[in-house]
Design a protein around this motif. Structure first.
Motif, PDB file in Angstrom:
ATOM      1  N   GLN A   1       0.841  -1.208   0.000  1.00 22.89           N
ATOM      2  CA  GLN A   1       0.000   0.000   0.000  1.00 22.89           C
ATOM      3  C   GLN A   1       0.869   1.249   0.000  1.00 22.89           C
ATOM      4  N   MET A   2       0.529   2.193  -0.864  1.00 26.36           N
ATOM      5  CA  MET A   2       1.246   3.466  -0.938  1.00 26.36           C
ATOM      6  C   MET A   2       0.714   4.412   0.142  1.00 26.36           C
ATOM      7  N   VAL A   3       1.542   5.354   0.533  1.00 25.48           N
ATOM      8  CA  VAL A   3       1.133   6.371   1.509  1.00 25.48           C
ATOM      9  C   VAL A   3       0.172   7.340   0.820  1.00 25.48           C
ATOM     10  N   THR A   4      -0.928   7.662   1.497  1.00 23.82           N
ATOM     11  CA  THR A   4      -1.868   8.634   0.932  1.00 23.82           C
ATOM     12  C   THR A   4      -1.847   9.954   1.699  1.00 23.82           C
ATOM     13  N   GLN A   5      -1.379   9.906   2.947  1.00 19.93           N
ATOM     14  CA  GLN A   5      -1.302  11.146   3.727  1.00 19.93           C
ATOM     15  C   GLN A   5      -0.270  11.016   4.841  1.00 19.93           C
ATOM     16  N   ILE A   6       0.437  12.129   5.087  1.00 23.83           N
ATOM     17  CA  ILE A   6       1.402  12.189   6.189  1.00 23.83           C
ATOM     18  C   ILE A   6       0.991  13.353   7.076  1.00 23.83           C
ATOM     19  N   THR A   7       0.994  13.141   8.390  1.00 27.94           N
ATOM     20  CA  THR A   7       0.713  14.231   9.323  1.00 27.94           C
ATOM     21  C   THR A   7       1.939  14.407  10.211  1.00 27.94           C
ATOM     22  N   LEU A   8       2.410  15.662  10.303  1.00 34.33           N
ATOM     23  CA  LEU A   8       3.565  15.942  11.156  1.00 34.33           C
ATOM     24  C   LEU A   8       3.100  16.370  12.544  1.00 34.33           C
ATOM     25  N   ASP A  32      -2.600   3.435   7.888  1.00 39.00           N
ATOM     26  CA  ASP A  32      -1.818   3.265   9.117  1.00 39.00           C
ATOM     27  C   ASP A  32      -0.517   2.507   8.922  1.00 39.00           C
ATOM     28  N   LYS A  33      -0.552   1.454   8.124  1.00 38.47           N
ATOM     29  CA  LYS A  33       0.660   0.645   7.911  1.00 38.47           C
ATOM     30  C   LYS A  33       0.977   0.552   6.426  1.00 38.47           C
ATOM     31  N   PRO A  34       1.569   1.638   5.891  1.00 33.34           N
ATOM     32  CA  PRO A  34       1.930   1.577   4.468  1.00 33.34           C
ATOM     33  C   PRO A  34       3.031   0.527   4.256  1.00 33.34           C
ATOM     34  N   THR A  35       3.132   0.028   3.057  1.00 32.56           N
ATOM     35  CA  THR A  35       4.133  -0.996   2.736  1.00 32.56           C
ATOM     36  C   THR A  35       5.533  -0.493   3.072  1.00 32.56           C
ATOM     37  N   LEU A  36       5.837   0.736   2.640  1.00 31.22           N
ATOM     38  CA  LEU A  36       7.147   1.310   2.915  1.00 31.22           C
ATOM     39  C   LEU A  36       6.971   2.553   3.780  1.00 31.22           C
ATOM     40  N   LYS A  37       7.392   2.421   5.051  1.00 28.46           N
ATOM     41  CA  LYS A  37       7.267   3.546   5.975  1.00 28.46           C
ATOM     42  C   LYS A  37       8.519   4.409   5.886  1.00 28.46           C
ATOM     43  N   GLY A  38       8.395   5.628   6.312  1.00 32.43           N
ATOM     44  CA  GLY A  38       9.562   6.502   6.354  1.00 32.43           C
ATOM     45  C   GLY A  38       9.450   7.673   5.400  1.00 32.43           C
ATOM     46  N   VAL A  39      10.189   8.732   5.707  1.00 35.08           N
ATOM     47  CA  VAL A  39      10.157   9.952   4.897  1.00 35.08           C
ATOM     48  C   VAL A  39      11.574  10.439   4.623  1.00 35.08           C
ATOM     49  N   VAL A  40      11.667  11.270   3.602  1.00 38.09           N
ATOM     50  CA  VAL A  40      12.922  11.953   3.290  1.00 38.09           C
ATOM     51  C   VAL A  40      12.674  13.421   3.640  1.00 38.09           C
ATOM     52  N   TRP A  41      13.548  13.988   4.483  1.00 36.65           N
ATOM     53  CA  TRP A  41      13.402  15.380   4.914  1.00 36.65           C
ATOM     54  C   TRP A  41      14.160  16.312   3.978  1.00 36.65           C
TER      55      TRP A  41
END
Length: 184
Positions: A1-8, A32-41
């Motif tokens: 599952q791809m990420v659809t929304q990120i909340t900071l 809640d549990k996307p396949t690939l978690k994590g972000v690039v800042w």
């Protein structure tokens, strides 16, 4: 599952002075549990603020920068936080003396200049907790005269230094409170 929304955990923040820092984190993802978690800042202005791979933002110079967290999974979903870097807060002044002069006036004198201050804000009131009848007056030098006071009343006075730059005005901490009764 791809990420659809990120909340900071925050949408904006303020830093005071070079090398001051704060950390932004991801509060939640949708799903809640996307396949690939994590972000690039990333930062919109590395001259103002930089960001580490862990979301720690470090101030470099006065101004504003937008810090963005983009999902690692290639969905292109991102969230951002606006950071304002202001001048470092000026130190705390000390009131040297309060003197009642004729004409229902009080002269406020500071012990010494606060390094880097653009000026001072004097707050005075007949309430020791500064809850009512609070008046503020700005002064550029280390002394000023408060006028239009009421005879027989006790006044409480405190002072804070401020610094003005292109991002606005930054206030330091208030001095300890001194009080004086107006008798003439």
């Amino acid at each position: 599952q791809m990420v659809t929304q990120i909340t900071l955990n925050r949408s904006n923040g303020e830093l005071y002075g070079k090398n001051s820092s704060l950390t932004i984190s991801v509060k939640s993802y949708l799903p809640d549990k996307p396949t690939l978690k994590g972000v690039v800042w990333s930062t919109s202005n590395a001259k103002v603020a930089t960001v580490t791979t862990g979301g720690k933002v470090v101030a470099k110079a006065e101004g504003t920068a937008v810090i963005t967290a983009t999902a690692k999974d290639g969905s292109g979903v991102s969230a951002s936080c606006k950071i304002t870097v202001r001048a470092s807060k000026p130190g705390k002044p000390t009131i040297k003396s309060l003197k009642n002069t004729s004409g229902k006036k009080i002269t406020v004198k500071l012990s010494k200049k606060v390094s880097g201050a653009s000026g001072y804000e004097v707050e005075y009131s007949t309430s020791s907790a500064f809850k009512s009848n609070v008046k503020k007056v700005k002064m550029k030098s280390t002394s000023c005269t408060l006028s239009g006071l009421t005879k027989g009343k006790k006044y409480y006075v405190r002072v804070r230094a401020y610094k003005t730059d292109k991002t606005g005005t930054t206030y330091g901490k208030y001095s300890s409170v001194k009080s004086l009764k107006v008798t003439r």
